[in-house]
Scaffold this motif. Structure first.
Motif, PDB file in Angstrom:
ATOM      1  N   LYS A  77       0.820  -1.212   0.000  1.00 42.31           N
ATOM      2  CA  LYS A  77       0.000   0.000   0.000  1.00 42.31           C
ATOM      3  C   LYS A  77       0.856   1.265   0.000  1.00 42.31           C
ATOM      4  CE  LYS A  77      -4.232  -1.566   2.307  1.00 42.31           C
ATOM      5  NZ  LYS A  77      -5.060  -1.413   3.526  1.00 42.31           N
ATOM      6  N   VAL A 193      -5.600  -2.588  -2.262  1.00 39.47           N
ATOM      7  CA  VAL A 193      -4.334  -2.807  -2.943  1.00 39.47           C
ATOM      8  C   VAL A 193      -4.470  -4.080  -3.780  1.00 39.47           C
ATOM      9  CG1 VAL A 193      -3.315  -3.968  -0.939  1.00 39.47           C
ATOM     10  CG2 VAL A 193      -1.834  -3.035  -2.693  1.00 39.47           C
ATOM     11  N   PRO A 194      -4.162  -3.982  -5.077  1.00 43.92           N
ATOM     12  CA  PRO A 194      -4.286  -5.180  -5.918  1.00 43.92           C
ATOM     13  C   PRO A 194      -3.402  -6.309  -5.373  1.00 43.92           C
ATOM     14  CG  PRO A 194      -3.940  -3.228  -7.274  1.00 43.92           C
ATOM     15  CD  PRO A 194      -3.732  -2.809  -5.851  1.00 43.92           C
ATOM     16  N   ARG A 197       0.117  -6.623  -6.455  1.00 47.42           N
ATOM     17  CA  ARG A 197       1.116  -5.761  -5.806  1.00 47.42           C
ATOM     18  C   ARG A 197       1.606  -6.380  -4.504  1.00 47.42           C
ATOM     19  NH1 ARG A 197       0.172   0.643  -6.851  1.00 47.42           N
ATOM     20  NH2 ARG A 197       0.579   0.436  -9.071  1.00 47.42           N
TER      21      ARG A 197
ATOM     22  N   ILE B  12       1.405  -7.413 -14.350  1.00 47.46           N
ATOM     23  CA  ILE B  12       1.601  -6.523 -13.205  1.00 47.46           C
ATOM     24  C   ILE B  12       2.350  -5.275 -13.648  1.00 47.46           C
ATOM     25  CG2 ILE B  12       2.711  -6.278 -10.958  1.00 47.46           C
ATOM     26  CD1 ILE B  12       2.488  -9.293 -10.693  1.00 47.46           C
ATOM     27  N   GLU B  14       2.930  -0.952 -14.487  1.00 39.64           N
ATOM     28  CA  GLU B  14       2.504   0.115 -15.378  1.00 39.64           C
ATOM     29  C   GLU B  14       2.458  -0.382 -16.813  1.00 39.64           C
ATOM     30  OE1 GLU B  14       1.585   3.382 -14.801  1.00 39.64           O
ATOM     31  OE2 GLU B  14       1.507   2.732 -12.707  1.00 39.64           O
ATOM     32  N   GLU B 102      -7.294  -3.788 -15.108  1.00 39.62           N
ATOM     33  CA  GLU B 102      -6.252  -3.865 -14.089  1.00 39.62           C
ATOM     34  C   GLU B 102      -5.576  -2.503 -13.926  1.00 39.62           C
ATOM     35  OE1 GLU B 102      -2.833  -6.220 -14.920  1.00 39.62           O
ATOM     36  OE2 GLU B 102      -2.091  -6.047 -12.883  1.00 39.62           O
ATOM     37  N   GLN B 103      -5.366  -1.829 -15.050  1.00 38.43           N
ATOM     38  CA  GLN B 103      -4.734  -0.511 -14.989  1.00 38.43           C
ATOM     39  C   GLN B 103      -5.677   0.506 -14.336  1.00 38.43           C
ATOM     40  OE1 GLN B 103      -1.521   0.167 -15.842  1.00 38.43           O
ATOM     41  NE2 GLN B 103      -1.391  -2.055 -16.039  1.00 38.43           N
ATOM     42  N   ILE B 106      -5.392   0.294 -10.690  1.00 41.04           N
ATOM     43  CA  ILE B 106      -4.183   0.919 -10.162  1.00 41.04           C
ATOM     44  C   ILE B 106      -4.293   2.443 -10.204  1.00 41.04           C
ATOM     45  CG2 ILE B 106      -1.694   1.195 -10.570  1.00 41.04           C
ATOM     46  CD1 ILE B 106      -1.704  -1.670 -11.729  1.00 41.04           C
ATOM     47  N   HIS B 107      -4.952   2.974 -11.236  1.00 38.39           N
ATOM     48  CA  HIS B 107      -4.949   4.424 -11.436  1.00 38.39           C
ATOM     49  C   HIS B 107      -6.096   5.168 -10.763  1.00 38.39           C
ATOM     50  CE1 HIS B 107      -2.049   3.292 -14.513  1.00 38.39           C
ATOM     51  NE2 HIS B 107      -1.640   4.535 -14.483  1.00 38.39           N
ATOM     52  N   TRP B 209     -10.990  -6.904 -12.618  1.00 40.20           N
ATOM     53  CA  TRP B 209      -9.903  -6.064 -12.155  1.00 40.20           C
ATOM     54  C   TRP B 209      -8.730  -6.765 -11.507  1.00 40.20           C
ATOM     55  CZ3 TRP B 209     -11.925  -1.601 -13.788  1.00 40.20           C
ATOM     56  CH2 TRP B 209     -13.307  -1.515 -13.816  1.00 40.20           C
ATOM     57  N   GLU B 210      -8.843  -7.987 -11.088  1.00 39.62           N
ATOM     58  CA  GLU B 210      -7.880  -8.496 -10.134  1.00 39.62           C
ATOM     59  C   GLU B 210      -7.170  -9.773 -10.567  1.00 39.62           C
ATOM     60  OE1 GLU B 210      -5.961  -8.180  -8.112  1.00 39.62           O
ATOM     61  OE2 GLU B 210      -6.575  -7.498  -6.158  1.00 39.62           O
TER      62      GLU B 210
END
Lengths: 259, 402
Positions: A77, A193-194, A197, B12, B14, B102-103, B106-107, B209-210
């Protein structure tokens, strides 16, 4: 700005809690632990403060089952460093927990000094919310609980805090730093948090494990008996047609002198 | 369609235009002719700032940031409608949109709390409701027929029945499980379940998303499956079927696989003598996106329904490949409050209006998400006296006399 966040694990009440055969503790066989919900808010608030003022967030925890997952999640995180104190055991009382945290702060290199120590204002096994004030007492630092907002002044030496009272009343406080804060709720809900990650953090980052000190303070408070609530009285169910039930309700109220 | 899929671990981090075009499905967007069939067929297309066609156009133009910070894809219910219609065969639902989603995760900092909770619960408890994993097999006590649990009796089985979440925990979903157990028993099939060791197969991971969550669940379930010996997997959940069919093979999943509906359809001749009770109702069948559009099982559920004495089958305007999603896929199961707050029509309500217009008494389904979604929609619209929702297996079990 150096921020320390204290995390501890508490019983997850998704599983039914059972009293252990000793009658004084929880049965650990099926018990699952999770991070104290308020500690999660303390972490979120720390991450928000780091985003706002810069600096670093260090997470300090007492080792317990699934603690590593929680620490890697904190790193994913955005926490910068994770330290766990091992050997403390599960089911410590709040005094012993505060004492272990205080000892770790002085024993672990580069942990202290910090500007802020954030932790949950309460836990399911510490409804009195004593952990943060006990720790503040040991560290001889100011303490404030039920905090919902933190703003640090330009010098970094003082902070303005919002504290929540019953009935929606809020108070604003000024406190000198460093200070210990019991967080009620972060300014926004704890972030997601994905999992990718977290898995990446598990591969690339480390948790520092330090042994706990041997000087465990003698307990001043002990549990005599732990028991599930015992039902003593039962509700009386009124049966019949709506009219019959209504007249029975009237009878009951009249009997008790409430009409 | 799984051939072009990208293992989630590779995704995973960017995404840049360069590494996006480095993926097979990324490169494939260069073949898009911008015809807009995807946007036109998308059930929430009109609610998106950037429907699929525009997303592809923007990705090609390098406008990644705008796409990744938009909430358009929160409306994607992973129904495979766009992918099914694409003349260039771009796998939007299976690969392209999950890569973008997924992006987005994150964003965008503001994940709807309902969805966040469901994803966190899947990771921690193996089911989206946040129920105890130790109660996953609790329904077995009410099955009425013996259901063997592998951990208790690990003898090899012919069929490993992967029950899944809604069918394990949700009370109306358990009706489906009890019916399935009765049918498998009546067919004399040697079956067992994983019980409390089972976790969500995770299909809604990559589609909502995951990918990391999905990988975690996939690794867990693969390890459990490898403990036992069986000849075939049969699952009650089309989403689990989809995950096993198209994604688990990356981890070496090679078991023969069935969803309960086509599995029972293959044994229909043996079941027919048991279907003796006349149900006397008109049924309309809703094609599930995963079972129908993505895997082509259109005829099997209809065959089963027509084998039930007294059942008259009628079709909705949108059926088979044109079926309208119940709104539960791609994380939509946990975005109802979000959609409502945005003022969108719930897809389950749209679908139920169409079902009621057929004049049928029963809306038959074969996906575990649909019973709660359509029953709620019927109540919200005031049609709950006119129409009931039943899984195909529930109707079959009802037609079997004791």
């Amino acid at each position: 700005m150096r921020i320390l966040v204290l995390l501890k694990m508490v019983p997850d009440v998704v599983e039914e809690l059972e009293v252990a055969p000793d009658g004084r503790s929880l049965d650990l066989e099926f018990l699952r632990l999770m991070v104290n919900e308020r500690d999660d808010h303390a972490l979120e608030e720390a991450l928000l403060l780091k985003e706002r003022y810069g600096g670093s967030v260090t997470v300090l925890a007492l080792d317990a089952p699934e603690m590593d997952d929680a620490l890697f999640t904190a790193l994913a995180k955005g926490a910068d460093r994770a330290v766990k104190v091992s050997g403390g055991g599960v089911g410590l009382n709040t005094c012993a927990t505060a004492s272990l945290f205080a000892q770790a702060l002085s024993a672990v290199p580069n942990l202290w000094p910090a500007d802020l120590v954030l932790t949950g204002c309460q836990a399911i096994d510490d409804l009195d919310g004593l952990l943060a004030p006990l720790l503040a007492h040991k560290l001889k630092l100011p303490y404030l609980g039920l905090v919902t907002r933190v703003e640090v002044d330009a010098s970094g030496g003082r902070a303005t805090l919002v504290k929540e009272y019953a009935g929606g009343v809020r108070g604003e406080f000024d406190v000198s730093l460093p200070a210990v804060l019991g967080v009620q709720a972060a300014e926004r809900p704890p972030r997601y948090v994905p999992v990718a990650r977290v898995r990446a953090a598990m591969k690339s980052q480390k948790i520092e494990a330090v042994p706990s000190s041997d000087r465990v303070e003698a307990a001043t408070v002990g549990v005599l008996r732990l028991a599930k609530p015992e039902a003593t009285e039962h509700a009386e169910m009124l049966e019949g047609t709506p009219e019959e039930v209504a007249s029975k309700v009237c009878e009951v109220l009249a009997e008790r002198g409430l009409l | 369609m799984g051939d072009g899929a990208v293992p989630a671990e590779q995704m995973i981090g960017e995404m840049t235009l360069e590494n996006f075009l480095g993926f097979p499905e990324g490169r494939r967007v260069l073949t898009c002719i911008q015809c807009g069939l995807c946007a036109g067929t998308c059930p929430y297309g009109e609610a998106m700032d950037y429907p699929p066609r525009r997303i592809i156009g923007m990705l090609r133009a390098g406008m990644l940031e705008q796409v990744f910070t938009s909430d358009s894809l929160l409306n994607c219910v992973a129904c495979y409608a766009c992918a099914a219609k694409c003349p260039r065969k771009i796998d939007l639902t299976g690969v392209l949109l999950p890569m973008v989603k997924e992006q987005v995760l994150i964003h965008r900092p503001d994940m709807p709390s309902e969805l966040q909770r469901a994803l966190e619960s899947k990771l921690r408890y193996g089911n989206p409701m946040g129920e105890s994993p130790r109660k996953r097999a609790a329904w077995v006590k009410t099955a009425g027929t013996p259901v063997r649990i592998m951990a208790e009796d690990p003898r090899p089985a012919d069929v490993l029945w992967f029950v899944e979440c809604y069918t394990s925990y949700y009370p109306r979903g358990q009706d489906n499980s009890r019916a399935t157990a009765r049918i498998l028993h009546a067919l004399g099939i040697d079956f067992a379940i994983l019980g409390n060791e089972e976790r969500c197969a995770g299909e809604c991971g990559p589609l909502s998303w995951e990918p990391g969550l999905f990988n975690t669940l996939m690794e867990y379930n693969m390890a459990i499956l490898q403990k036992y010996s069986f000849k075939r997997i049969v699952t009650s959940c089309p989403h689990a079927y989809d995950a096993f069919k198209h994604r688990y093979p990356y981890l070496g999943f090679r078991y023969p696989l069935d969803h309960t509906t086509p599995f029972i359809a293959r044994h229909l001749e043996r079941l027919k003598p048991r279907l003796t009770r006349k149900l006397n109702c008109t049924v309309t069948y809703h094609d599930s996106c995963c079972l129908g559009r993505h895997n082509g099982f259109y005829d099997e559920p209809r065959m089963l329904l027509q084998a039930i004495p007294g059942v008259k089958l009628t079709e909705m305007t949108h059926n088979r490949v044109n079926s309208i999603c119940c709104g539960g896929g791609g994380g939509g199961m946990w975005l109802d409050t979000y959609y409502k707050a945005k003022g969108y029509d719930r897809l389950s309500e749209r679908r139920v209006r169409e079902a009621v217009a057929t004049g049928a008494d029963v809306l038959a389904v074969s996906c575990t998400y649909e019973v709660p979604r359509f029953e709620d929609a019927l109540k919200v619209l005031g049609y709950d006296k006119k129409m009931i929702v039943r899984d195909v297996v529930e109707l079959l079990a009802e037609a079997m006399e004791e």
